[in-house]
Design a protein around this motif. Structure first.
Motif, PDB file in Angstrom:
ATOM      1  N   SER A   1       0.815  -1.202   0.000  1.00  0.00           N
ATOM      2  CA  SER A   1       0.000   0.000   0.000  1.00  0.00           C
ATOM      3  C   SER A   1       0.853   1.258   0.000  1.00  0.00           C
ATOM      4  O   SER A   1       0.424   2.293  -0.488  1.00  0.00           O
TER       5      SER A   1
ATOM      6  N   ASP B   1      -2.501   0.698   7.219  1.00  0.00           N
ATOM      7  CA  ASP B   1      -3.766   0.542   7.938  1.00  0.00           C
ATOM      8  C   ASP B   1      -3.652  -0.492   9.055  1.00  0.00           C
ATOM      9  O   ASP B   1      -4.149  -0.296  10.167  1.00  0.00           O
ATOM     10  N   ILE B   2      -3.022  -1.592   8.730  1.00  0.00           N
ATOM     11  CA  ILE B   2      -2.945  -2.710   9.671  1.00  0.00           C
ATOM     12  C   ILE B   2      -2.325  -2.290  10.997  1.00  0.00           C
ATOM     13  O   ILE B   2      -2.725  -2.782  12.057  1.00  0.00           O
TER      14      ILE B   2
ATOM     15  N   PHE C   1       3.325  -6.824  11.860  1.00  0.00           N
ATOM     16  CA  PHE C   1       2.083  -7.490  12.263  1.00  0.00           C
ATOM     17  C   PHE C   1       2.286  -9.003  12.341  1.00  0.00           C
ATOM     18  O   PHE C   1       1.854  -9.658  13.296  1.00  0.00           O
TER      19      PHE C   1
ATOM     20  N   ASP D   1      -2.369  -1.779  18.765  1.00  0.00           N
ATOM     21  CA  ASP D   1      -1.969  -1.065  17.552  1.00  0.00           C
ATOM     22  C   ASP D   1      -0.452  -0.862  17.561  1.00  0.00           C
ATOM     23  O   ASP D   1       0.180  -0.872  18.612  1.00  0.00           O
TER      24      ASP D   1
ATOM     25  N   LYS E   1      -2.691   0.422  12.482  1.00  0.00           N
ATOM     26  CA  LYS E   1      -3.663   1.188  13.249  1.00  0.00           C
ATOM     27  C   LYS E   1      -4.726   0.289  13.869  1.00  0.00           C
ATOM     28  O   LYS E   1      -5.221   0.546  14.964  1.00  0.00           O
ATOM     29  N   TYR E   2      -5.085  -0.776  13.178  1.00  0.00           N
ATOM     30  CA  TYR E   2      -6.202  -1.596  13.642  1.00  0.00           C
ATOM     31  C   TYR E   2      -5.784  -2.896  14.325  1.00  0.00           C
ATOM     32  O   TYR E   2      -6.627  -3.648  14.782  1.00  0.00           O
ATOM     33  N   ALA E   3      -4.487  -3.159  14.378  1.00  0.00           N
ATOM     34  CA  ALA E   3      -4.019  -4.361  15.062  1.00  0.00           C
ATOM     35  C   ALA E   3      -4.269  -4.223  16.564  1.00  0.00           C
ATOM     36  O   ALA E   3      -4.529  -3.130  17.067  1.00  0.00           O
ATOM     37  N   LEU E   4      -4.220  -5.343  17.248  1.00  0.00           N
ATOM     38  CA  LEU E   4      -4.385  -5.353  18.710  1.00  0.00           C
ATOM     39  C   LEU E   4      -3.130  -5.905  19.361  1.00  0.00           C
ATOM     40  O   LEU E   4      -2.879  -7.092  19.242  1.00  0.00           O
TER      41      LEU E   4
ATOM     42  N   MET F   1       3.538 -10.574   5.956  1.00  0.00           N
ATOM     43  CA  MET F   1       3.217 -11.093   7.289  1.00  0.00           C
ATOM     44  C   MET F   1       3.853 -12.445   7.547  1.00  0.00           C
ATOM     45  O   MET F   1       4.360 -12.705   8.643  1.00  0.00           O
TER      46      MET F   1
ATOM     47  N   SER G   1       1.429   1.774  -3.741  1.00  0.00           N
ATOM     48  CA  SER G   1       0.197   2.077  -4.477  1.00  0.00           C
ATOM     49  C   SER G   1      -0.358   3.428  -4.023  1.00  0.00           C
ATOM     50  O   SER G   1      -0.958   4.145  -4.821  1.00  0.00           O
ATOM     51  N   ASP G   2      -0.087   3.804  -2.771  1.00  0.00           N
ATOM     52  CA  ASP G   2      -0.476   5.153  -2.342  1.00  0.00           C
ATOM     53  C   ASP G   2       0.323   6.204  -3.102  1.00  0.00           C
ATOM     54  O   ASP G   2      -0.211   7.242  -3.500  1.00  0.00           O
TER      55      ASP G   2
END
Lengths: 332, 332
Positions: free
Chosen positions: B69, B275-276, B249, B283, B278-281, B220, B72-73
DNA sequence: TTGAAAGCGCTACCAC
DNA sequence: GTGGTAGCGCTTTCAA
């Protein structure tokens, strides 16, 4: 090129031939020409070559979004499949917008691509007529349109949704939700939802809990927001299908932050067999459509349709097999 | 085009002009021509237009990997930044391979792009000379090469590595690991590792625990495998920097599956603000290089360099600011 | 195996 | 505001 010809002491025609493989030019002449080209720093002009030969060497492809491993896998499969056949990829993204797709296709057509690969089977009327009039092979992917423009490499998104519904139902759940994007921009996502809900109705589940959140492509953030709202509205939901693994991961993350345990308190299914579904905790049940194969098969179809040796030998419609991968997010 | 001219009752020159915006053609004539073009299903041939005008309308770009990403961003930022200026993007991926990059650049140059954007500052000698001889603006991105080919939009990867080292050290950790790819293919990843280790040495940490796993791009799976090996070899490791958020991650997931708690037992830092992260546990602490801005700034540079009105007004080197985002994976 | 001529479809340039 | 002519750099076609 005439400079190279002069330096090498041959005609431009011989230079033209020498610069292409598999053309009848004597070894010594070719060596002399290559030396001259190197010395002059000569670079062939493909634009002129394309104009003259009426072969642009381009294959055009549109995808809804670049930043989505499903589509970039398909683009990679197409590139790999085309390697060696001398085609270059003209890649554009539509941002899930039919008007943008039309604009992009029109721009690509001016470059005379030798084949066109598009995502999905839903296009504006003008886009369809442009593609039909293009006179080159057109491949619609990631879908199984009822009225295809030309060729198809895809699968039924509705059937995929049904498959997930049956799996979740078989796990004993009876209260279901679906998380997807707003509106109809992502027609394939809408098809999955339709199939999912239809299957549930057939199984005797009458209550729908559909949560639409944000514009496609749905990513982790929208998935998380949707799950939060869904749990707020229907706290007793026991199984949720998400339109993609990215939104499924976000949804799972949100559920876990709410103190729920997956799958004990709530089961979550995704779509697309993204890496994240494999490495999440728990790992996420998903549907694998072998995105790269879609690209690879499309490449095969193109090479087949464009090969001069006899008629095309491949069917116009290739259905991609897909499979449910059951993981920890739905099966304890 | 001559068919359209005949139907509209004008010369081909007038058709050519009418089909471009901002050319002096009377409204009535233009309307007549557009009607004729529509009636005949006429599509302009950009190949011929490019040959004649010596403006291909292409901007070429190479990235190491499509399915990342960050890149691609950047591609998206470039596309958005170029929107309206009439350029189309010729996008190719090198798979972190300099020979492939050279092949790709050579193929692109035959299409006479009006500007070229490449990733990183490390290229084969022949690739450098091809780019230098191209005569069009060349922008190297995601790096700050000591000896740039032409223009640069990037940042120092080594400095980014140093920043993460200082952060982890400031959290009180003293036993550090680094997870990245094999060899030197990903030169920017290698730079981050170099900066990370150099900063640790300066801080008095003498023991290196570098684990290289698999070919770039590290995803990953490789991150998880590397973490498993690292914990096996150096079980007392307390803080790890990973070359990217994806590998971070995977590494975090592997540590958690081993029963470790993050960050209590082991702290993990990533790179790239995916993104990952930010949303991982929990983060994941990461470095944000605003990937899209790199593309956007590159587009500005190109438009600036190619605009006819006077000399270029932008500097040849734009340094992209980046920031450390501290999150739960390193700060309890 | 090599060469000469014609022309791919469009736009730059100059004339009106 | 519009038209004619030349030619972009290559490959096709045909001939030697």
């Amino acid at each position: 090129m005439s400079d190279v010809a002069r330096v090498a002491g041959v005609s431009v025609m011989t230079v033209s031939r020498a610069l292409k493989p598999q053309t009848p030019v004597s070894e010594s002449t070719r060596a002399r020409i290559e030396a001259a080209a190197e010395e002059l720093g000569y670079v062939l002009n493909s634009t002129a070559a394309g104009l003259s030969s009426r072969h642009s060497g381009f294959v055009a492809m549109t995808v809804p979004s670049l930043n989505n491993s499903n589509f970039s896998d398909t683009a990679r499969g197409l590139t790999e499949g085309l390697r060696g056949s001398g085609f270059e990829l003209l890649l554009g993204y539509t941002n899930y917008d039919m008007a943008e797709e039309e604009r992009l296709i029109a721009a690509f057509l001016r470059r005379s691509p030798e084949a066109i690969v598009v995502t999905g089977g839903a296009h504006s009327a003008r886009c369809r007529s442009l593609l039909k009039a293009s006179g080159v092979p057109v491949i619609e992917t990631w879908d199984l349109p009822a009225d295809p423009i030309d060729k198809v490499v895809g699968f039924s998104n509705a059937e995929a949704g049904r498959l997930m519904a049956h799996h979740l139902h078989s796990q004993g759940h009876r209260k279901f939700g679906f998380i997807g994007g707003d509106g109809m921009r992502d027609t394939r996502g809408a098809d999955r939802r339709r199939g999912f809900l239809a299957a549930l109705h057939e199984l005797g589940v009458t209550e729908d809990r559909v949560l639409s959140e944000g514009d496609p492509p749905l990513s982790m953030g929208e998935g998380a927001a949707a799950m939060t709202k869904l749990l707020d509205r229907w706290p007793d939901t026991k199984a949720v299908m998400c339109v993609s693994d990215l939104s499924a991961f976000g949804a799972m993350s949100a559920a876990q932050r709410c103190g729920l345990s997956v799958p004990a308190d709530i089961a979550i299914g995704g779509f697309g067999a993204y890496d994240i579904a494999k490495y999440a905790l728990p790992d996420i049940t998903t549907l694998d459509m072998s995105a790269e194969d879609i690209g690879r098969k499309s490449a095969e179809m193109i090479v087949d349709a464009l090969s001069k040796g006899g008629p095309a030998s491949l069917p116009d419609r290739i259905e991609i097999p897909y499979k449910l991968i059951v993981r920890g997010s739905t099966a304890a």
